[in-house]
Design a protein around this motif. Structure first.
Motif, mmCIF file in Angstrom:
data_model
loop_
_atom_site.group_PDB
_atom_site.id
_atom_site.type_symbol
_atom_site.label_atom_id
_atom_site.label_comp_id
_atom_site.label_asym_id
_atom_site.label_seq_id
_atom_site.Cartn_x
_atom_site.Cartn_y
_atom_site.Cartn_z
ATOM 1 N N GLU A 46 1.262 -1.107 -0.442
ATOM 2 C CA GLU A 46 0.199 -0.043 -0.274
ATOM 3 C C GLU A 46 1.043 1.030 -0.091
ATOM 4 O OE1 GLU A 46 -3.859 0.448 1.284
ATOM 5 O OE2 GLU A 46 -3.410 1.519 2.716
ATOM 6 N N GLU A 47 1.602 1.514 0.859
ATOM 7 C CA GLU A 47 2.755 2.517 0.811
ATOM 8 C C GLU A 47 3.671 2.638 -0.634
ATOM 9 O OE1 GLU A 47 4.277 2.637 5.369
ATOM 10 O OE2 GLU A 47 5.057 1.203 3.712
ATOM 11 N N TRP A 48 4.030 1.367 -1.237
ATOM 12 C CA TRP A 48 4.364 1.502 -2.324
ATOM 13 C C TRP A 48 3.164 1.937 -3.730
ATOM 14 C CZ3 TRP A 48 5.591 -3.279 -5.423
ATOM 15 C CH2 TRP A 48 6.590 -3.441 -6.498
ATOM 16 N N LEU A 49 2.054 1.561 -3.921
ATOM 17 C CA LEU A 49 1.140 2.101 -4.295
ATOM 18 C C LEU A 49 0.914 3.445 -4.026
ATOM 19 C CD1 LEU A 49 -1.396 -0.745 -4.455
ATOM 20 C CD2 LEU A 49 0.880 -0.637 -5.475
ATOM 21 N N MET A 50 0.858 3.901 -3.054
ATOM 22 C CA MET A 50 0.694 5.239 -2.369
ATOM 23 C C MET A 50 1.736 6.327 -2.904
ATOM 24 S SD MET A 50 -2.375 5.193 -0.543
ATOM 25 C CE MET A 50 -2.223 7.070 -0.065
ATOM 26 N N SER A 51 3.073 5.910 -3.453
ATOM 27 C CA SER A 51 4.029 6.658 -3.800
ATOM 28 C C SER A 51 3.523 6.979 -5.378
ATOM 29 C CB SER A 51 5.656 6.139 -3.340
ATOM 30 O OG SER A 51 5.771 5.874 -2.274
ATOM 31 N N ALA A 52 3.377 5.966 -5.830
ATOM 32 C CA ALA A 52 2.952 6.058 -7.358
ATOM 33 C C ALA A 52 2.009 6.822 -7.373
ATOM 34 C CB ALA A 52 2.404 4.284 -8.453
ATOM 35 N N GLU A 53 1.213 7.029 -6.273
ATOM 36 C CA GLU A 53 -0.237 8.086 -6.446
ATOM 37 C C GLU A 53 0.650 8.819 -6.621
ATOM 38 O OE1 GLU A 53 -3.285 6.392 -6.887
ATOM 39 O OE2 GLU A 53 -4.370 8.633 -6.568
ATOM 40 N N TYR A 54 1.420 9.408 -6.026
ATOM 41 C CA TYR A 54 1.970 11.006 -5.764
ATOM 42 C C TYR A 54 2.295 10.991 -7.161
ATOM 43 C CZ TYR A 54 2.949 12.466 -1.256
ATOM 44 O OH TYR A 54 2.012 12.618 0.353
ATOM 45 N N ILE A 55 3.104 10.320 -8.320
ATOM 46 C CA ILE A 55 3.875 10.842 -9.446
ATOM 47 C C ILE A 55 2.147 10.935 -10.122
ATOM 48 C CG2 ILE A 55 4.786 9.857 -11.448
ATOM 49 C CD1 ILE A 55 6.788 7.992 -9.506
ATOM 50 N N LEU A 56 1.298 9.454 -10.261
ATOM 51 C CA LEU A 56 0.133 10.193 -11.211
ATOM 52 C C LEU A 56 -0.819 11.281 -10.436
ATOM 53 C CD1 LEU A 56 0.935 6.886 -11.788
ATOM 54 C CD2 LEU A 56 -1.722 6.237 -12.253
ATOM 55 N N ALA A 57 -0.811 11.746 -9.561
ATOM 56 C CA ALA A 57 -1.647 12.359 -8.946
ATOM 57 C C ALA A 57 -1.048 14.397 -9.589
ATOM 58 C CB ALA A 57 -1.470 13.025 -7.803
ATOM 59 N N GLU A 58 0.392 14.366 -9.120
ATOM 60 C CA GLU A 58 0.784 15.014 -10.325
ATOM 61 C C GLU A 58 0.914 15.382 -12.257
ATOM 62 O OE1 GLU A 58 2.618 18.005 -8.780
ATOM 63 O OE2 GLU A 58 1.812 17.425 -6.876
ATOM 64 N N GLY A 59 0.324 14.160 -12.545
ATOM 65 C CA GLY A 59 -0.359 14.347 -13.766
ATOM 66 C C GLY A 59 1.176 13.526 -15.286
#
Ligand code: PEP
Ligand code: MN
Length: 335
Positions: free
Chosen positions: A214-227
């Motif tokens: 889950e922490e790993w996917l949240m880090s990926a989410e940071y990248i996607l959330a920025e576009g």
């Protein structure tokens, strides 16, 4: 999300909580149970601070039904993401192999390894220019010069290049790099994740040494959330009580991550095991587990390598493994 409130919760406080949730754009449904009063929240609850709500004295418990990530979630985006690296489509069903030395050491070394891994069928060339070393006295990488040498190797072989970024201050040096790697030690460097999220360049995000899925996917989410949607995940082994291998390769993460997200997932059996003869069996197992590709360390003279020689394959060992990888990947495609 469901907020479990006390049966006798003060109606004024319940009303205030309801208004706060509605102000976040959520639909609120309240029902009176036998032992509790329930507040159901429908909509995007990513801005709800469950921990803060749990401290209210009218609240007994807060249950999150939805994952805290949205953009990387397969529930929201069912089709696989395909990351295109100069025409190489990672995650589209073909097995992709990244190979090269741990670090770029000099022009002859990187060009020789690049040519040999290309001849064996590798798709991308790896090589560290900025190295995250445990000891400050160990070789730290050639930095900008290392990237320049990788570009030379790319010019000679045509292989796209991937290399690790350690600080957002260096980002301008990565303009000719095809894939930027975020290493295990930087998986939760949130300012760096945001910075690479503002690019459109593919990012390979390694799992942290002791991070949950889950922490790993949240880090990926940071990248996607920025576009930036072009994220490739890479499982590289995690810390466990086992000391025989450098890390413990969590192959079970592959089917789990494929289920939870639409992002392509690769496996790095070199850093996961730290042992060259274990690279091949783990690479083949990664194919069986459903990985989209591999990252493997290869050095022309492992005994003289400036970093991670002990886990690097010789070019001829890599060539031999690639034949088995091709056969195994082709076999699994027929199933
Ligand atoms: C690497 O790929 O060279 C590396 C340092 O890997 P990791 O971040 O997985 O340790
Ligand atoms: Mn390495």
């Amino acid at each position: 999300m469901i907020i479990v409130m006390r049966k006798d919760a003060d109606p004024t406080q319940v009303k205030r909580l309801q208004q706060d949730m509605e102000a976040l754009g959520l639909q609120v449904h309240i029902s009176q149970g036998e032992n509790n009063m329930l507040m159901g929240l429908v909509g995007d609850t990513s801005a709800v601070d469950a921990g803060k709500i749990a401290t209210l004295d009218i609240v007994n418990d807060v249950k999150c039904i939805q994952e805290p990530y949205r953009k990387v979630s397969r529930k929201i985006h069912p089709e696989n993401t395909v990351v295109d690296v100069n025409g190489i489509k990672i995650g589209a069903g073909e097995f992709t192999v990244i190979a090269g030395p741990c670090s770029v050491e000099n022009e002859a070394q990187i060009c020789e390894v690049a040519q040999s891994v290309k001849d064996s069928g590798a798709d991308l060339l790896r090589g560290g220019a900025f190295k995250p070393r445990t000891s400050p006295y160990a070789f730290q990488g050639l930095e900008g010069e290392g990237i320049r040498l990788l570009c030379e190797a790319k010019k000679k072989t045509g292989l796209p290049i991937i290399t690790e970024i350690m600080s957002s201050e260096d980002i301008d040096l990565f303009s000719d790099v095809d894939v930027i790697q975020i290493g295990a030690r930087n998986m939760q460097n949130f300012p760096l994740l945001k910075k690479v999220g503002r690019l459109q360049k593919p990012i390979l995000l390694k799992r942290g040494l002791a991070n949950t899925i889950e922490e790993w996917l949240m880090s990926a989410e940071y990248i996607l959330a920025e576009g930036n949607p072009n994220v490739i995940l890479c499982e590289r082994g995690i810390r466990t009580f086992e000391t025989k291998m450098r890390n413990t390769l969590d192959l079970s993460a592959i089917p789990m991550v494929k289920k939870l997200t639409h992002l392509p997932v690769m496996v790095d059996p070199s850093h996961a095991t730290g042992i060259p003869w274990m690279v091949e069996p783990m690479a083949l197992a990664a194919i069986a587990a459903g990985a989209d590709g591999l990252m493997v360390e290869v050095h022309n003279d492992p005994s003289k390598a400036l970093c991670d020689g002990a886990q690097s394959l010789r070019p001829e060992e890599f060539a031999d493994m690639m034949k088995k990888i091709k056969k195994t990947a082709a076999f699994f495609k027929t199933l």
